[in-house]
Design an enzyme around this catalytic site. Structure first.
Site, PDB file in Angstrom:
ATOM      1  N   HIS A  74       0.813  -1.216   0.000  1.00 25.12           N
ATOM      2  CA  HIS A  74       0.000   0.000   0.000  1.00 25.12           C
ATOM      3  C   HIS A  74       0.844   1.263   0.000  1.00 25.12           C
ATOM      4  O   HIS A  74       0.331   2.351  -0.288  1.00 25.12           O
ATOM      5  CB  HIS A  74      -0.920   0.006   1.227  1.00 25.12           C
ATOM      6  N   GLU A 126      -3.233   3.007   1.762  1.00 28.60           N
ATOM      7  CA  GLU A 126      -2.681   3.608   0.545  1.00 28.60           C
ATOM      8  C   GLU A 126      -2.892   5.116   0.535  1.00 28.60           C
ATOM      9  O   GLU A 126      -2.007   5.879   0.132  1.00 28.60           O
ATOM     10  CB  GLU A 126      -3.330   2.992  -0.697  1.00 28.60           C
ATOM     11  N   THR A 164      -5.500   3.756  -6.136  1.00 29.68           N
ATOM     12  CA  THR A 164      -5.439   2.847  -7.292  1.00 29.68           C
ATOM     13  C   THR A 164      -6.582   1.842  -7.329  1.00 29.68           C
ATOM     14  O   THR A 164      -6.902   1.320  -8.396  1.00 29.68           O
ATOM     15  CB  THR A 164      -4.110   2.070  -7.303  1.00 29.68           C
ATOM     16  N   SER A 266      -6.143  -9.262  -3.908  1.00 26.41           N
ATOM     17  CA  SER A 266      -5.291  -9.833  -2.870  1.00 26.41           C
ATOM     18  C   SER A 266      -5.788 -11.194  -2.391  1.00 26.41           C
ATOM     19  O   SER A 266      -5.329 -11.695  -1.363  1.00 26.41           O
ATOM     20  CB  SER A 266      -5.198  -8.865  -1.683  1.00 26.41           C
TER      21      SER A 266
END
Length: 310
Positions: A74, A126, A164, A266
């Site tokens: 992140h 992030e 993102t 993930s």
């Protein structure tokens, strides 16, 4: 029951790289190695690495001086990097290259004298890392209402960057709101949002045309996984997020002839298989995969770890 698997789904290149960095660090330096924050948002991945000797911490104060320390995918703020140098830690940076690209964009905009607006979710690691990577004024907005509430004159030179893992559609709407308020606005194209986020969202929209129920395999704290579930719901499909097959509620799929399964960036494929096994426990299941994009993106490892067998 017919199960259709989204394509693409699951691990992205940034997640693969981050996990491999921890793997290789354990091979090269031995346990323990310390990881600031979860390397990726997935309990199964984190648990597997913890069993091999990775120690996950939220603050560098928990890390012994000179210890091998990994920053998660992140990204982190510059203050964290400075703290690591002050503690003489041996840092391996697993920040996703696409996140690092956002950091660079933001710094360039700030250096040009623009107020930087970050489109993202408050509290997400992030977002915290990105805001801490940019000198100058950075404002966080999550939606169009936040844009309307910004205390900035219309003539302010403004630039935007994005988290993102956001929805392309939601980001596009926020960018449009910024364009309405600020004539002097610059920023990257929405195509610069993470390729994996876009590909998985596009695949889910197509999948929802074919299924009665959508199951999204991913962690509750995974931004991109939650957004995949939201897209399913917005498409009019009963949609549920689950970490693995143990969380499957039989009522979710009762009466469904066709069930779609996708996985966040993930989530490992083993968790998808675990969900399929849980469905098989309810009755006969036929599995197929939808036609979709094959991803072949790879990111380089840090030079300290390159050249060793994974």
């Amino acid at each position: 029951m017919h199960v259709i698997l989204a394509q693409p789904r699951g691990f992205c290149a940034g997640v693969v790289r981050a996990i491999e960095i921890v793997d290789r660090a354990l091979e090269r330096y031995g346990a323990p190695v310390y990881v600031r924050h979860e390397i990726v948002h997935n309990k199964a991945v984190v648990g597997g690495l913890r069993a091999r000797g990775a120690v996950f911490v939220e603050a560098l104060a928990e890390v012994p001086p000179q210890a091998v320390t990994i920053f998660s995918a992140h990204g982190v703020a510059r203050a964290v990097e400075a703290d690591a140098r002050a503690r003489d830690l041996r840092v391996l940076n697993a920040t996703c290259p696409l996140v690092a690209k956002v950091h660079i964009q933001g710094r360039l905009y700030a250096a040009a004298g623009r107020v930087v607006i970050l489109i993202g979710h408050a509290g997400h690691p992030e977002v915290e890392g990105t805001m801490g990577q940019i000198d100058g004024r950075v404002l966080l907005v999550q939606d169009e209402a936040d844009v309307d509430a910004l205390d900035l004159p219309a003539a302010t030179p403004v630039a935007y960057i994005t988290q993102t893992t956001l929805s392309v559609d939601d980001t596009r709407a926020v960018i449009a709101a910024l364009q309405r308020r600020f004539p002097d606005l610059v920023g990257p194209d929405v195509r610069d949002i993470c390729y994996a986020t876009q590909n998985r969202q596009r695949a889910v929209r197509e999948l929802c045309r074919q299924v009665d129920v959508l199951l999204v395999v991913g962690a509750a704290n995974s931004s991109n996984s939650n957004r995949l579930r939201e897209i399913g719901s917005e498409s009019g499909i009963r949609s549920h997020l689950l970490a693995d097959g143990s969380e499957l509620d039989p009522a979710w799929v009762a009466g469904a002839a066709t069930v779609g399964i996708t996985a966040g960036a993930s989530a490992p494929e083993a968790m998808v298989e675990h969900v399929i096994a849980a469905l098989r426990a309810l009755g006969p299941v036929e599995v197929s995969a939808m036609d979709g994009l094959e991803e072949h993106v790879e990111f380089k490892l840090p030079p300290e770890l390159a050249g060793r067998a994974a």
